[in-house]
Design a protein around this motif. Structure first.
Motif, PDB file in Angstrom:
ATOM      1  N   LEU A 234       0.832  -1.214   0.000  1.00 36.75           N
ATOM      2  CA  LEU A 234       0.000   0.000   0.000  1.00 36.75           C
ATOM      3  C   LEU A 234       0.862   1.259   0.000  1.00 36.75           C
ATOM      4  CD1 LEU A 234      -3.014  -0.820   2.360  1.00 36.75           C
ATOM      5  CD2 LEU A 234      -3.063  -0.282  -0.072  1.00 36.75           C
ATOM      6  N   SER A 235       1.928   1.263   0.801  1.00 32.95           N
ATOM      7  CA  SER A 235       2.782   2.464   0.860  1.00 32.95           C
ATOM      8  C   SER A 235       3.458   2.708  -0.479  1.00 32.95           C
ATOM      9  CB  SER A 235       3.825   2.316   1.975  1.00 32.95           C
ATOM     10  OG  SER A 235       4.620   1.163   1.742  1.00 32.95           O
ATOM     11  N   ALA A 236       3.979   1.605  -1.074  1.00 31.87           N
ATOM     12  CA  ALA A 236       4.630   1.758  -2.374  1.00 31.87           C
ATOM     13  C   ALA A 236       3.629   2.205  -3.434  1.00 31.87           C
ATOM     14  CB  ALA A 236       5.273   0.438  -2.778  1.00 31.87           C
ATOM     15  N   LEU A 237       2.433   1.682  -3.326  1.00 28.44           N
ATOM     16  CA  LEU A 237       1.411   2.044  -4.309  1.00 28.44           C
ATOM     17  C   LEU A 237       1.006   3.502  -4.188  1.00 28.44           C
ATOM     18  CD1 LEU A 237      -0.480   1.064  -6.546  1.00 28.44           C
ATOM     19  CD2 LEU A 237      -2.119   0.406  -4.790  1.00 28.44           C
ATOM     20  N   THR A 238       0.980   4.020  -2.943  1.00 28.80           N
ATOM     21  CA  THR A 238       0.592   5.426  -2.745  1.00 28.80           C
ATOM     22  C   THR A 238       1.576   6.348  -3.435  1.00 28.80           C
ATOM     23  OG1 THR A 238      -0.398   4.853  -0.626  1.00 28.80           O
ATOM     24  CG2 THR A 238       0.110   7.185  -1.017  1.00 28.80           C
ATOM     25  N   VAL A 239       2.878   6.058  -3.260  1.00 26.36           N
ATOM     26  CA  VAL A 239       3.889   6.885  -3.923  1.00 26.36           C
ATOM     27  C   VAL A 239       3.751   6.795  -5.431  1.00 26.36           C
ATOM     28  CG1 VAL A 239       6.363   7.216  -4.236  1.00 26.36           C
ATOM     29  CG2 VAL A 239       5.486   6.658  -1.980  1.00 26.36           C
ATOM     30  N   ALA A 240       3.546   5.555  -5.921  1.00 28.61           N
ATOM     31  CA  ALA A 240       3.415   5.379  -7.369  1.00 28.61           C
ATOM     32  C   ALA A 240       2.201   6.107  -7.921  1.00 28.61           C
ATOM     33  CB  ALA A 240       3.317   3.895  -7.691  1.00 28.61           C
ATOM     34  N   LEU A 241       1.114   6.091  -7.135  1.00 28.04           N
ATOM     35  CA  LEU A 241      -0.099   6.787  -7.601  1.00 28.04           C
ATOM     36  C   LEU A 241       0.125   8.284  -7.700  1.00 28.04           C
ATOM     37  CD1 LEU A 241      -2.908   4.858  -5.694  1.00 28.04           C
ATOM     38  CD2 LEU A 241      -2.450   4.827  -8.139  1.00 28.04           C
ATOM     39  N   LEU A 242       0.800   8.859  -6.718  1.00 25.33           N
ATOM     40  CA  LEU A 242       1.064  10.309  -6.766  1.00 25.33           C
ATOM     41  C   LEU A 242       1.937  10.661  -7.957  1.00 25.33           C
ATOM     42  CD1 LEU A 242       1.693  11.025  -2.952  1.00 25.33           C
ATOM     43  CD2 LEU A 242      -0.278  11.704  -4.333  1.00 25.33           C
ATOM     44  N   ALA A 243       2.935   9.779  -8.234  1.00 25.70           N
ATOM     45  CA  ALA A 243       3.814  10.051  -9.368  1.00 25.70           C
ATOM     46  C   ALA A 243       3.054   9.940 -10.688  1.00 25.70           C
ATOM     47  CB  ALA A 243       4.988   9.073  -9.354  1.00 25.70           C
ATOM     48  N   ALA A 244       2.112   9.010 -10.737  1.00 24.62           N
ATOM     49  CA  ALA A 244       1.395   8.786 -11.993  1.00 24.62           C
ATOM     50  C   ALA A 244       0.269   9.771 -12.235  1.00 24.62           C
ATOM     51  CB  ALA A 244       0.815   7.365 -12.008  1.00 24.62           C
ATOM     52  N   LEU A 245      -0.171  10.479 -11.160  1.00 29.02           N
ATOM     53  CA  LEU A 245      -1.341  11.357 -11.294  1.00 29.02           C
ATOM     54  C   LEU A 245      -1.106  12.442 -12.329  1.00 29.02           C
ATOM     55  CD1 LEU A 245      -4.143  12.101 -10.360  1.00 29.02           C
ATOM     56  CD2 LEU A 245      -3.122  13.443  -8.508  1.00 29.02           C
ATOM     57  N   THR A 246       0.110  13.059 -12.243  1.00 31.62           N
ATOM     58  CA  THR A 246       0.419  14.127 -13.196  1.00 31.62           C
ATOM     59  C   THR A 246       0.430  13.588 -14.626  1.00 31.62           C
ATOM     60  OG1 THR A 246       1.770  15.214 -11.520  1.00 31.62           O
ATOM     61  CG2 THR A 246       2.103  15.897 -13.812  1.00 31.62           C
ATOM     62  N   GLY A 247       1.037  12.410 -14.814  1.00 33.31           N
ATOM     63  CA  GLY A 247       1.056  11.820 -16.151  1.00 33.31           C
ATOM     64  C   GLY A 247      -0.340  11.500 -16.670  1.00 33.31           C
ATOM     65  N   ILE A 248      -1.205  11.084 -15.738  1.00 32.90           N
ATOM     66  CA  ILE A 248      -2.581  10.742 -16.158  1.00 32.90           C
ATOM     67  C   ILE A 248      -3.313  11.967 -16.682  1.00 32.90           C
ATOM     68  CG2 ILE A 248      -4.825   9.999 -15.272  1.00 32.90           C
ATOM     69  CD1 ILE A 248      -3.327   8.083 -13.436  1.00 32.90           C
ATOM     70  N   LEU A 249      -3.139  13.110 -15.972  1.00 31.67           N
ATOM     71  CA  LEU A 249      -3.811  14.333 -16.424  1.00 31.67           C
ATOM     72  C   LEU A 249      -3.341  14.747 -17.802  1.00 31.67           C
ATOM     73  CD1 LEU A 249      -3.781  16.343 -13.059  1.00 31.67           C
ATOM     74  CD2 LEU A 249      -5.725  15.215 -14.136  1.00 31.67           C
ATOM     75  N   LEU A 250      -2.028  14.615 -18.051  1.00 30.16           N
ATOM     76  CA  LEU A 250      -1.515  14.979 -19.370  1.00 30.16           C
ATOM     77  C   LEU A 250      -2.043  14.020 -20.449  1.00 30.16           C
ATOM     78  CD1 LEU A 250       2.202  15.817 -18.447  1.00 30.16           C
ATOM     79  CD2 LEU A 250       0.390  17.429 -19.042  1.00 30.16           C
ATOM     80  N   ARG A 251      -2.035  12.748 -20.096  1.00 34.51           N
ATOM     81  CA  ARG A 251      -2.521  11.763 -21.050  1.00 34.51           C
ATOM     82  C   ARG A 251      -3.999  11.970 -21.381  1.00 34.51           C
ATOM     83  NH1 ARG A 251      -0.243   8.460 -24.338  1.00 34.51           N
ATOM     84  NH2 ARG A 251      -1.766   6.801 -23.893  1.00 34.51           N
ATOM     85  N   ARG A 252      -4.769  12.414 -20.381  1.00 34.81           N
ATOM     86  CA  ARG A 252      -6.202  12.628 -20.611  1.00 34.81           C
ATOM     87  C   ARG A 252      -6.412  13.718 -21.643  1.00 34.81           C
ATOM     88  NH1 ARG A 252      -9.646  13.436 -15.348  1.00 34.81           N
ATOM     89  NH2 ARG A 252      -8.967  11.270 -15.108  1.00 34.81           N
ATOM     90  N   ARG A 253      -5.602  14.796 -21.540  1.00 31.16           N
ATOM     91  CA  ARG A 253      -5.750  15.893 -22.503  1.00 31.16           C
ATOM     92  C   ARG A 253      -5.388  15.414 -23.911  1.00 31.16           C
ATOM     93  NH1 ARG A 253      -3.124  21.501 -20.894  1.00 31.16           N
ATOM     94  NH2 ARG A 253      -4.790  21.261 -19.371  1.00 31.16           N
ATOM     95  N   GLN A 254      -4.292  14.628 -24.009  1.00 31.16           N
ATOM     96  CA  GLN A 254      -3.904  14.122 -25.321  1.00 31.16           C
ATOM     97  C   GLN A 254      -4.972  13.196 -25.913  1.00 31.16           C
ATOM     98  OE1 GLN A 254      -0.186  12.251 -24.514  1.00 31.16           O
ATOM     99  NE2 GLN A 254       0.987  14.165 -24.386  1.00 31.16           N
ATOM    100  N   ARG A 255      -5.527  12.345 -25.053  1.00 33.14           N
ATOM    101  CA  ARG A 255      -6.536  11.414 -25.532  1.00 33.14           C
ATOM    102  C   ARG A 255      -7.813  12.129 -25.963  1.00 33.14           C
ATOM    103  NH1 ARG A 255      -6.719   7.289 -20.673  1.00 33.14           N
ATOM    104  NH2 ARG A 255      -8.635   6.611 -21.743  1.00 33.14           N
ATOM    105  N   ALA A 256      -8.151  13.219 -25.276  1.00 34.09           N
ATOM    106  CA  ALA A 256      -9.338  13.989 -25.667  1.00 34.09           C
ATOM    107  C   ALA A 256      -9.169  14.569 -27.071  1.00 34.09           C
ATOM    108  CB  ALA A 256      -9.599  15.087 -24.649  1.00 34.09           C
ATOM    109  N   ALA A 257      -7.948  15.079 -27.342  1.00 34.85           N
ATOM    110  CA  ALA A 257      -7.698  15.636 -28.670  1.00 34.85           C
ATOM    111  C   ALA A 257      -7.748  14.540 -29.740  1.00 34.85           C
ATOM    112  CB  ALA A 257      -6.332  16.337 -28.686  1.00 34.85           C
ATOM    113  N   ALA A 258      -7.151  13.373 -29.394  1.00 43.07           N
ATOM    114  CA  ALA A 258      -7.166  12.265 -30.353  1.00 43.07           C
ATOM    115  C   ALA A 258      -8.593  11.772 -30.602  1.00 43.07           C
ATOM    116  CB  ALA A 258      -6.285  11.119 -29.836  1.00 43.07           C
ATOM    117  N   ARG A 259      -9.401  11.753 -29.498  1.00 45.63           N
ATOM    118  CA  ARG A 259     -10.779  11.289 -29.653  1.00 45.63           C
ATOM    119  C   ARG A 259     -11.577  12.218 -30.562  1.00 45.63           C
ATOM    120  NH1 ARG A 259     -12.098  11.420 -24.708  1.00 45.63           N
ATOM    121  NH2 ARG A 259     -11.238   9.364 -24.212  1.00 45.63           N
ATOM    122  N   ALA A 260     -11.341  13.526 -30.446  1.00 46.10           N
ATOM    123  CA  ALA A 260     -12.047  14.477 -31.305  1.00 46.10           C
ATOM    124  C   ALA A 260     -11.692  14.246 -32.775  1.00 46.10           C
ATOM    125  CB  ALA A 260     -11.703  15.907 -30.891  1.00 46.10           C
ATOM    126  N   THR A 261     -10.384  13.978 -33.009  1.00 46.63           N
ATOM    127  CA  THR A 261      -9.956  13.694 -34.387  1.00 46.63           C
ATOM    128  C   THR A 261     -10.613  12.428 -34.920  1.00 46.63           C
ATOM    129  OG1 THR A 261      -7.824  14.743 -33.943  1.00 46.63           O
ATOM    130  CG2 THR A 261      -7.956  13.294 -35.866  1.00 46.63           C
TER     131      THR A 261
END
Length: 891
Positions: A234-261
């Motif tokens: 759980l502790s390792a996962l918490t750190v990994a989740l925080l690190a991945a959160l920023t990447g997820i937000l960026l990926r969401r924006r990219q995927r939204a643009a791709a979905r529109a295309t």
């Protein structure tokens, strides 16, 4: 379950039959394999199994009753049900899912059931190594990785539940017992049997859709180890989740643009597909319109040809009655002349009263001549008037006016029963009169030489139909001719053409009428006007039926396709008109069902403008035509007229085919002409007569077929029939070919049997004997005289038991005179002489022969037999043929 709406299922439950059960058996079998169901089966309203996917197996459910099962009575009561139990036949546990099947009025017809087994699921769970089981709403174990626990209970059973389980045979003969453990509040259970003994952690999760519960037992040690591991991760996962959160937000924006295309590309592709489909539909519609126009053009050409034939029949009929009509005109003209002379004498004597009487008589006689000439002019005129209300007695009066002279000349008594006052039918006056005149002409000709000749002419009303019949007290016609009365050129009169009744039949077919023979010597005509109208809209159906009935059609109206199918069959003498979109079975499905019954039954489709593509599809499936709503009733009536005429032609072609099939027999002669009848009788007499026969006839007239008919009709039919083409016999090796050879003679390695010896105890057919080499004729003469054969190299002759049939291409006497045929051989063969007539001498057999050979060719090519229309018949009858076989030739 989607199957509850299946039209085949509803049809079987509503009206059980073997064919419907067979279709459902095969459909359920294929569907069960596809969805991996243990069984799919249908129960009627009494719980009896009518069809099942396991119909081929010894454990088939077909014929078994399951009215005691909850899945039957709960579905009949509530509309659907689910039930887990052991199979009463298979003994295998499974989940039964059922759905009630209702008819269009909401009345229950039966139940459709699907059984699902969980062997594969249990195997997957068992591979995990952790005991798993599922309990139903009563706490009974239904699915489990531990077979010993099946049908055990997680809680005590009440007496009522025990009785219910026994009555429904849920567990078969198994008596439910409690599980070998009991869970406490801690969630831990102790198990000492059936699985590895020890302490287990129990986890449970509900399945709310069906009221079941999933239970899992895990060893308690494994649970503690897993808890520690989870804490570490759980502790390792918490750190990994925080690190991945920023990447997820960026990926969401990219995927939204791709979905529109992607959405834009999909929209463009959809528009392209719509344009392509629209183009295809437009092209199909244009092609269909072209085919409709071409069909209408061909209908016009056919109608023109028919009109020409009818007009020719009119002129021929006028020629036959010309003498009688001339007498009818000459008598009043002579009287007019006499009255005119009398009037002149009376005027000179100043007898004005007498002169006025003579002039009055002249006026009356002139009017009579005018009536006769008007009738002749109207009858001979080439017209095709519209169908209107025609007085029945008026049409009959016109026909009688033209034949009254012949009736008096031959001393024929006319017994006439008039129609009810003002009775009228929808017809063409000129053509209806021609039909009556043709019938009267036939009756007059049939009474030649009859003492006290009588013609009975009557009119009867049967409901909305009018029947006109003509009968005479003549000798009648032979049964063979009676069967083919409506085949062109079929007649038993020496100077008859055999066209009058054929043309009359075509006229009444165009008037939507049919002929039928109610009795010996009587021919009647009755209106054929049946239309099966199918539409679920009560107001439209009622309005259209009323309009069609005003036009003289008899309408059977139905609110559903299922109701119409109970009346319409392959003998339906009418046309089907149906809406495209209807609840239950729609128009396209109806077309398919009717095609199965009769591919030649015309079906006219009615549809809204938005359903044109579906109507085009229905045309491809076999519909005769379609009309887009709203349409003018006159368009439908015109279409029905063409369709009814086509239906009459189809039924007539079937009659010809049936007659062709009836001709099959031990003497397969095709035809009803006098020459063929005589030939058939001669073959029957000669079949077992042990005499040689000489057959003469032109090329193609069927000489070999006549020989085969003689052979097949006699007691030698099970013995060989050997045909020798004498014109093809070689000069060298001739004796060996005909007589045979012993081993070592004429290069023969082993004994060779000659063609003559092969026919021992059978028939030897010598085709074109007049073209055989002289050496061959000499050998054959020896065989005819001695009835024995001496093979090449043999010391002793072999006696033969055979019958010899020979054929000549022309007159054998002329062949003898030319030196082509030995005179002594001719006299040996000419014990009995038959002649195969060429087809030009028996044109009345052409339609029957053509129908037979056309059917054989279609069967050989794997096609439907095409209809023989009026244009084809006319071409066949007009063609001048040199020969053509009169016997069934081999396919």
């Amino acid at each position: 379950m989607v199957l509850a709406q299946d039209p085949d299922l509803k049809a079987l439950l509503g009206r059980p039959d073997a064919a419907g059960a067979g279709r459902l058996n095969r459909k359920f079998e294929a569907l069960a394999k596809e969805v991996r169901a243990a069984a799919i089966y249908a129960l009627d309203a009494e719980g009896q199994t009518l069809a099942a996917s396991n119909w081929r197996l010894p454990t088939s459910f077909v014929g078994s009753s399951y009215r005691f099962r909850p899945y039957y009575f709960q579905a009949m009561r509530d509309g659907q049900a689910s039930f887990f139990a052991l199979g009463t036949v298979s003994g295998r546990p499974g989940l039964y899912l059922s759905r009630r099947v209702d008819d269009s009025a909401g009345r229950p017809l039966g139940v459709i059931v699907a059984k699902v087994e969980f062997d594969a699921l249990e195997a997957d769970w068992r591979a995990s190594g952790e005991p798993t089981y599922v309990t139903d709403s009563d706490g009974v174990v239904v699915i489990t990785t531990v077979p010993a626990w099946r049908f055990d209970t997680a809680r005590p059973l009440s007496a009522d539940l025990r009785r219910r389980l026994a009555a429904t045979q849920t567990a078969g003969s198994t008596i439910p017992t409690p599980l070998p453990f009991e869970a406490d509040d801690s969630g831990l259970v102790s198990v000492s049997s059936d699985i590895t003994p020890g302490l287990y952690a129990a986890a449970s999760d509900p399945i709310p859709e069906i009221g079941w519960r999933l239970n899992l037992l895990a060893p308690s040690g494994d649970a503690i180890d897993r808890a520690v591991a989870v804490a570490r991760w759980l502790s390792a996962l918490t750190v990994a989740l925080l690190a991945a959160l920023t990447g997820i937000l960026l990926r969401r924006r990219q995927r939204a643009a791709a979905r529109a295309t992607e959405d834009e590309q999909a929209r463009v592709e959809l528009e392209r597909q719509i344009d392509l489909r629209t183009s295809e539909l437009r092209s199909a519609n244009d092609q269909l319109n072209h085919e409709i126009d071409e069909r209408r053009r061909l209908e016009t050409v056919r109608q023109d040809l028919q009109d020409e034939l009818i007009q020719a029949n009119k002129l021929a009929t006028l020629g036959q009655i010309a003498a009688g009509v001339a007498h009818e005109i000459n008598q009043p003209v002579a009287a007019i002349r006499t009255h005119a002379d009398s009037a002149a004498v009376q005027l000179r004597r100043e007898d004005s009263a007498g002169a006025l009487r003579s002039l009055a008589n002249i006026d009356r006689l002139t009017e009579r001549v005018g009536v006769i000439t008007d009738e002749l002019r109207a009858f001979s005129r080439k017209t095709r008037s519209e169908t209107v209300a025609v007085g029945v007695d008026g049409a009959i009066d016109g026909a009688l006016l033209l034949v009254s002279g012949r009736l008096r000349e031959k001393g024929i008594t006319l017994e006439r029963r008039r129609a009810p006052a003002a009775l009228a039918v929808r017809a063409e006056r000129n053509r209806l009169e021609q039909v009556v005149l043709n019938l009267l002409q036939n009756a007059i000709e049939a009474l030649d030489g009859v003492t006290d000749p009588v013609i009975d002419l009557g009119v009867a009303v049967k409901g909305k139909h009018v029947v006109i019949h003509v009968a005479d007290n003549g000798p009648g016609v032979t049964p063979t001719v009676r069967q083919r009365l409506f085949t062109p050129f079929t007649t038993d009169k020496a100077d008859g053409l055999g066209l009058g009744l054929v043309i009359s039949r075509d006229i009444v077919a165009a008037l939507r009428a049919v002929h039928h023979p109610p009795g010996e010597g009587v021919m009647s005509f009755q209106v054929l006007d049946r239309v099966a109208l199918i539409d679920d809209d009560d107001a439209f159906r009622s309005a259209l039926a009323e309009r069609l009935e005003l036009d003289g059609l008899t309408v059977n109206a139905f609110g559903s396709a299922e109701a119409a199918l109970k009346v319409v069959d392959d003998r339906f003498e009418g046309v089907v008109v149906t809406d495209l979109r209807m609840p239950g079975m729609d128009g396209r499905q109806l077309v398919e069902r009717l095609n199965d019954l009769d591919p030649d039954l015309p079906v006219v489709m009615m549809t809204g403008h938005g359903d044109i593509a579906e109507a085009v599809d229905a045309m491809k499936r076999g519909a005769y035509d379609f009309l887009a709503k709203p349409f003018a009733p006159e368009r439908l009536i015109e279409t029905l007229g063409r369709a009814l005429e086509k239906r009459a032609l189809v039924l007539d072609n079937r009659r010809l085919a049936a007659l062709a099939a009836d001709d099959e027999g031990s003497i397969p002669l095709s035809g009803s002409s006098r020459s063929v009848e005589a030939l058939r009788a001669a073959i029957q007499r000669l079949a077992d007569a042990q005499v040689d026969v000489l057959i003469e006839g032109e090329t193609g007239s069927g000489k070999e077929a006549v020989a085969r008919a003689i052979h097949n009709a006699g007691r030698r039919r099970l013995r060989p029939f050997v045909a020798v083409s004498c014109a093809a016999l070689p000069e060298s090796g001739l004796e060996s070919l005909l007589m045979g050879a012993v081993a070592g003679a004429s290069g023969a390695i082993r004994r060779r049997e000659g063609q003559i010896e092969q026919s021992h105890q059978g028939t030897l057919f010598l085709d074109e004997i007049d073209l055989a080499p002289r050496a061959a004729q000499l050998l054959l003469l020896r065989v005819l005289e001695e009835r024995e054969v001496l093979p090449v190299g043999a010391m002793e002759p072999h006696a033969l038991d055979l019958r010899i049939l020979a054929a000549t291409k022309g007159d054998p006497v002329e062949a003898v005179a030319r030196g082509d045929l030995r005179e002594d051989l001719y006299y040996r063969l000419n014990v009995i002489r038959l002649r195969a007539p060429p087809l030009r001498e028996r044109r009345e057999d052409v339609p029957l022969l053509f129908a037979r050979f056309l059917g054989r060719a279609a069967n050989r090519l794997g096609h439907e037999t095409p209809p023989i229309d009026h244009a084809i018949r006319r071409r066949l009858l007009e063609h001048d043929r040199a020969g053509a076989a009169c016997i069934n030739q081999p396919d």
